[in-house]
Design a protein around this motif. Sequence first.
Motif, PDB file in Angstrom:
ATOM      1  N   ILE A   1       0.868  -1.178   0.000  1.00 53.35           N
ATOM      2  CA  ILE A   1       0.000   0.000   0.000  1.00 53.35           C
ATOM      3  C   ILE A   1       0.904   1.227   0.000  1.00 53.35           C
ATOM      4  N   LYS A   2       0.568   2.211  -0.826  1.00 50.63           N
ATOM      5  CA  LYS A   2       1.345   3.454  -0.851  1.00 50.63           C
ATOM      6  C   LYS A   2       0.811   4.411   0.211  1.00 50.63           C
ATOM      7  N   ALA A   3       1.722   4.959   1.013  1.00 55.75           N
ATOM      8  CA  ALA A   3       1.335   5.952   2.015  1.00 55.75           C
ATOM      9  C   ALA A   3       2.395   7.052   1.999  1.00 55.75           C
ATOM     10  N   PRO A   4       2.493   7.785   0.881  1.00 57.32           N
ATOM     11  CA  PRO A   4       3.608   8.720   0.722  1.00 57.32           C
ATOM     12  C   PRO A   4       3.614   9.852   1.750  1.00 57.32           C
ATOM     13  N   ARG A   5       2.425  10.255   2.187  1.00 56.19           N
ATOM     14  CA  ARG A   5       2.390  11.382   3.147  1.00 56.19           C
ATOM     15  C   ARG A   5       2.862  10.930   4.531  1.00 56.19           C
ATOM     16  N   ILE A   6       2.450   9.729   4.933  1.00 59.72           N
ATOM     17  CA  ILE A   6       2.914   9.223   6.236  1.00 59.72           C
ATOM     18  C   ILE A   6       4.422   8.981   6.162  1.00 59.72           C
ATOM     19  N   GLU A   7       4.862   8.444   5.030  1.00 56.60           N
ATOM     20  CA  GLU A   7       6.306   8.224   4.856  1.00 56.60           C
ATOM     21  C   GLU A   7       7.062   9.546   4.960  1.00 56.60           C
ATOM     22  N   MET A   8       6.495  10.592   4.353  1.00 58.99           N
ATOM     23  CA  MET A   8       7.164  11.888   4.361  1.00 58.99           C
ATOM     24  C   MET A   8       7.203  12.499   5.759  1.00 58.99           C
ATOM     25  N   ILE A   9       6.094  12.347   6.499  1.00 59.14           N
ATOM     26  CA  ILE A   9       6.109  12.934   7.838  1.00 59.14           C
ATOM     27  C   ILE A   9       7.049  12.111   8.733  1.00 59.14           C
ATOM     28  N   TYR A  10       7.130  10.819   8.482  1.00 61.43           N
ATOM     29  CA  TYR A  10       8.101   9.974   9.188  1.00 61.43           C
ATOM     30  C   TYR A  10       9.523  10.475   8.925  1.00 61.43           C
ATOM     31  N   GLN A  11       9.834  10.752   7.670  1.00 59.98           N
ATOM     32  CA  GLN A  11      11.177  11.249   7.327  1.00 59.98           C
ATOM     33  C   GLN A  11      11.435  12.606   7.975  1.00 59.98           C
ATOM     34  N   GLN A  12      10.428  13.453   7.962  1.00 55.58           N
ATOM     35  CA  GLN A  12      10.597  14.784   8.569  1.00 55.58           C
ATOM     36  C   GLN A  12      10.817  14.673  10.076  1.00 55.58           C
ATOM     37  N   LEU A  13      10.067  13.768  10.726  1.00 55.24           N
ATOM     38  CA  LEU A  13      10.231  13.593  12.174  1.00 55.24           C
ATOM     39  C   LEU A  13      11.592  13.002  12.509  1.00 55.24           C
ATOM     40  N   GLN A  14      12.046  12.067  11.693  1.00 53.63           N
ATOM     41  CA  GLN A  14      13.378  11.502  11.930  1.00 53.63           C
ATOM     42  C   GLN A  14      14.427  12.609  11.879  1.00 53.63           C
ATOM     43  N   PHE A  15      14.236  13.546  10.967  1.00 54.89           N
ATOM     44  CA  PHE A  15      15.177  14.663  10.877  1.00 54.89           C
ATOM     45  C   PHE A  15      15.122  15.526  12.132  1.00 54.89           C
ATOM     46  N   LEU A  16      13.903  15.785  12.613  1.00 53.84           N
ATOM     47  CA  LEU A  16      13.735  16.725  13.733  1.00 53.84           C
ATOM     48  C   LEU A  16      14.052  16.100  15.093  1.00 53.84           C
ATOM     49  N   ASP A  17      13.962  14.780  15.177  1.00 49.32           N
ATOM     50  CA  ASP A  17      14.195  14.094  16.455  1.00 49.32           C
ATOM     51  C   ASP A  17      15.633  14.314  16.920  1.00 49.32           C
ATOM     52  N   HIS A  18      15.766  14.846  18.108  1.00 44.35           N
ATOM     53  CA  HIS A  18      17.111  15.122  18.627  1.00 44.35           C
ATOM     54  C   HIS A  18      17.920  13.853  18.863  1.00 44.35           C
ATOM     55  N   PHE A  19      17.233  12.707  18.886  1.00 42.00           N
ATOM     56  CA  PHE A  19      17.925  11.480  19.254  1.00 42.00           C
ATOM     57  C   PHE A  19      18.161  10.553  18.071  1.00 42.00           C
ATOM     58  N   SER A  20      17.762  10.993  16.883  1.00 38.99           N
ATOM     59  CA  SER A  20      17.885  10.075  15.751  1.00 38.99           C
ATOM     60  C   SER A  20      19.191  10.278  14.986  1.00 38.99           C
ATOM     61  N   HIS A  21      19.881  11.370  15.209  1.00 39.38           N
ATOM     62  CA  HIS A  21      21.112  11.624  14.437  1.00 39.38           C
ATOM     63  C   HIS A  21      22.294  10.802  14.971  1.00 39.38           C
TER      64      HIS A  21
ATOM     65  N   ASP B   1      22.988  21.429   3.759  1.00 43.65           N
ATOM     66  CA  ASP B   1      23.941  20.413   4.226  1.00 43.65           C
ATOM     67  C   ASP B   1      23.297  19.454   5.229  1.00 43.65           C
ATOM     68  N   GLU B   2      22.441  20.004   6.099  1.00 40.99           N
ATOM     69  CA  GLU B   2      21.776  19.151   7.098  1.00 40.99           C
ATOM     70  C   GLU B   2      20.785  18.214   6.416  1.00 40.99           C
ATOM     71  N   ILE B   3      20.062  18.736   5.435  1.00 39.57           N
ATOM     72  CA  ILE B   3      19.115  17.896   4.695  1.00 39.57           C
ATOM     73  C   ILE B   3      19.849  16.732   4.044  1.00 39.57           C
ATOM     74  N   MET B   4      21.017  17.030   3.472  1.00 42.08           N
ATOM     75  CA  MET B   4      21.752  15.998   2.737  1.00 42.08           C
ATOM     76  C   MET B   4      22.466  15.009   3.661  1.00 42.08           C
ATOM     77  N   SER B   5      22.800  15.437   4.867  1.00 36.84           N
ATOM     78  CA  SER B   5      23.568  14.529   5.720  1.00 36.84           C
ATOM     79  C   SER B   5      22.676  13.626   6.567  1.00 36.84           C
ATOM     80  N   ASN B   6      21.374  13.867   6.554  1.00 39.62           N
ATOM     81  CA  ASN B   6      20.452  12.983   7.265  1.00 39.62           C
ATOM     82  C   ASN B   6      19.898  11.943   6.286  1.00 39.62           C
ATOM     83  N   PHE B   7      19.976  10.686   6.656  1.00 39.84           N
ATOM     84  CA  PHE B   7      19.539   9.589   5.790  1.00 39.84           C
ATOM     85  C   PHE B   7      18.109   9.776   5.294  1.00 39.84           C
TER      86      PHE B   7
END
Lengths: 312, 312
Positions: free
Chosen positions: A292-312, B212-218
Motif C-alpha cells: 500500500i502506498k502511504a507517501p504522506r505518512i512516509e514523508m512525515i516519518y522522514q521529517q520527524l526523523q530529521f527533527l528528532d534530537h535522538f535520531s542523528h 547540508d543538514e538535509i543531505m547529511s540525514n539519511f
Amino acid sequence: MKNVRKYAVIGTGAIGGFYGAKLQRSGIEVHFLLHRDYEYVKQHGLVIESADGNFTLPQVNAYNDVNKIPACDVVLVTLKTTDNFLLPKLLPNLVKDDGVVLVLQNGLNLEPYVADIVGDHRVMGGLCFICSNKIDNGHIHHLDYGQITLGDYAKNYRACGITERMKAIAEDLEKAEISIQLSSDLLLSRWKKLVWNIPFNGLSVVLRTTTDEIMSNFYTRNLAENLMREVVSIASVNQRYISSEFVEKMLIDTEKMKPYSPSMKLDYEAKRPLEIEAIFGNPLKVAQQGSIKAPRIEMIYQQLQFLDHFSH
Amino acid sequence: MKNVRKYAVIGTGAIGGFYGAKLQRSGIEVHFLLHRDYEYVKQHGLVIESADGNFTLPQVNAYNDVNKIPACDVVLVTLKTTDNFLLPKLLPNLVKDDGVVLVLQNGLNLEPYVADIVGDHRVMGGLCFICSNKIDNGHIHHLDYGQITLGDYAKNYRACGITERMKAIAEDLEKAEISIQLSSDLLLSRWKKLVWNIPFNGLSVVLRTTTDEIMSNFYTRNLAENLMREVVSIASVNQRYISSEFVEKMLIDTEKMKPYSPSMKLDYEAKRPLEIEAIFGNPLKVAQQGSIKAPRIEMIYQQLQFLDHFSH
C-alpha cells in the motif's frame, strides 16, 4: 487470575503515575518502578494535580530495581515506547503465570513485541485518551480526559471479544474512578487511534503548532484528512475497516476541541525522544507488507526523523 | 532590437540590483524602478559588496514611478513573484515594440503570464544561479555564483533554439561580467531548476534547516530525492524529460556545496511572503492537468501555506 489483584506500574510518568496513583487510592496494592525520581518518590510519595480533584499519596511502594517487586497480576507498561528495549529485562519475572501485561502505549504492534517476551496469553492492550504531564519529581498534572479503551490480545491480533479478565481488570479500574471502554477488537481500536495520532502528533511537531491551528488552516486541514485516509488504507492490510464517517467525525471532534499539544509535541519541546517507530514506523511496515502506498505518512516519518534530537 | 540597448530593472533587490549595477558599470544605460528605498538610492546610488569585487555606483537612474522611465529594449523582471500582480500596470508602456521582457524569477509559468501582458513575441526567461541578498537600502551583498541561463520564449513554451536576440542580450550581460548559458529550451531549463528548488526551498523552510543538514540525514536525503522524482514525473506532462542521472548529479552537487539557505528560507526568516505559487502551486497545476500524482509536493505545498505569514 486472583480475585484480589496486585498491580505493577512500569514507568511512573504522566500516564503510569496518574493511573497507578488512582488504583492505590482505591485500596489496591500497587508497585511503582521509577528511574530518575526514585529517591524523591520513595521519600515523598506522589502528588496528583488533577482536573478530577487533587490528591496526594505520601507513601507508595517505590522501586528502582525490578527484581525487588513481587510478582504481580497486572503489569501496566507505561514507558515511552522508545524505552521498550528495556522490557525483555523488566517483564519476565514480574508478571505471574496467570497474570497479564497491559500495554498502555501509543502506536502499533507493541503487544506482539511484549508477547514475544511473556507469551501470547499474558498480554492485553489499552489506549489512553488522556492529557497528562509529569511536571516535576513525583508530581503529575492531569489536565483533561482519562478514559482507557481496553482490549484483550491473542496471537496476530486476532479479535478476542470481551474476555473475563478484561472485565475483571475493568472493574478494578472503574473502582479507581478510571473511565473504561471495552473493545472486542484491540487492533481495530489501535488503528482508530492512529487515525488521530498520525496527523496530529506528526504535524504539530513539524509545523510547531497545535490542533486548533492545524484545523483552522484550509491547507493543513486537508493534509490532516489526507493523512487520516492513508491510515485507513493501511488498516485494510490488517483487514480492519474504518469508515469515512469515522474520519469525518475525528476531524469535527478535533475542530471542537480546545487547542491541544499532542504528546509528541510536548516530547519535542522538552527535547525528549519522539515515539516515531511505534506511531509511524510500524504502520509504515504494514503498508509495505501490503504494498500500500502511504507517501504522506512516509514523508512525515522522514521529517520527524530529521527533527528528532535522538535520531542523528 | 537596436545595437545599443537600453535596460530597465523592475525590482531593484538582491537579483535586479546586482545584475543592473553590473550592466551600468559596463557602460550600458540602465533605469531602476524602486519602491521602499527609492529616496535613498536616488541620493546615494547603489553599493555592491560582491565575491567578485566590491563596487559603488554613486549615481543611478532611480524611479518610483514606472511612467517616468523611457521605453527600454530589455526589461529585467526581478520582483518577487508574489508581487507579479503589479506587472499588468508596470510593463505595457515600458518595453519597446521590438523590445523584450526578461523574466528572471524562480518558478514555472511566469513567461505565459507576462506574455498575456506584452504579447508572446516580447518575452524571454532567465534562471539565476546566484546567492545574493539585499542587506540594507541600496546595499546588495553578493555571496556566490551568479550565472544566468537564458532561454527565449514562444507560445506554450515551444522550444525556440538559440535566437539572435538571446545572443545579443547575452553579449551585453557578458560584457558586464555576468556569466551566461544559453538554453535552447526554456521550459526544460525551468523544470531542471525546479528539480532543485522544490526539495530544498521547501524542506529548508519546513524543517528550519540548511542544504547540508538535509543531505547529511539519511531520511531527508531520501525525501529530497523522492521530491525530485516527483518533479521529473510532472515535467513529463510538458513533454520535458529529465534523466535519473541528472537527479543523481543534483544530489551529489548539493552534498558538495557549502551549507546554504535557499531564498525561501531567507524570506521565511525575514517574514517576507513565500513564493509558494510560482515554485510549488504552478507545477502542481501541471500535475493535475496530466493526472500525475505528486503527493509529497502537494504536502510540502500545504505545509508551506500553513507556515507562510501572509497566507492566513
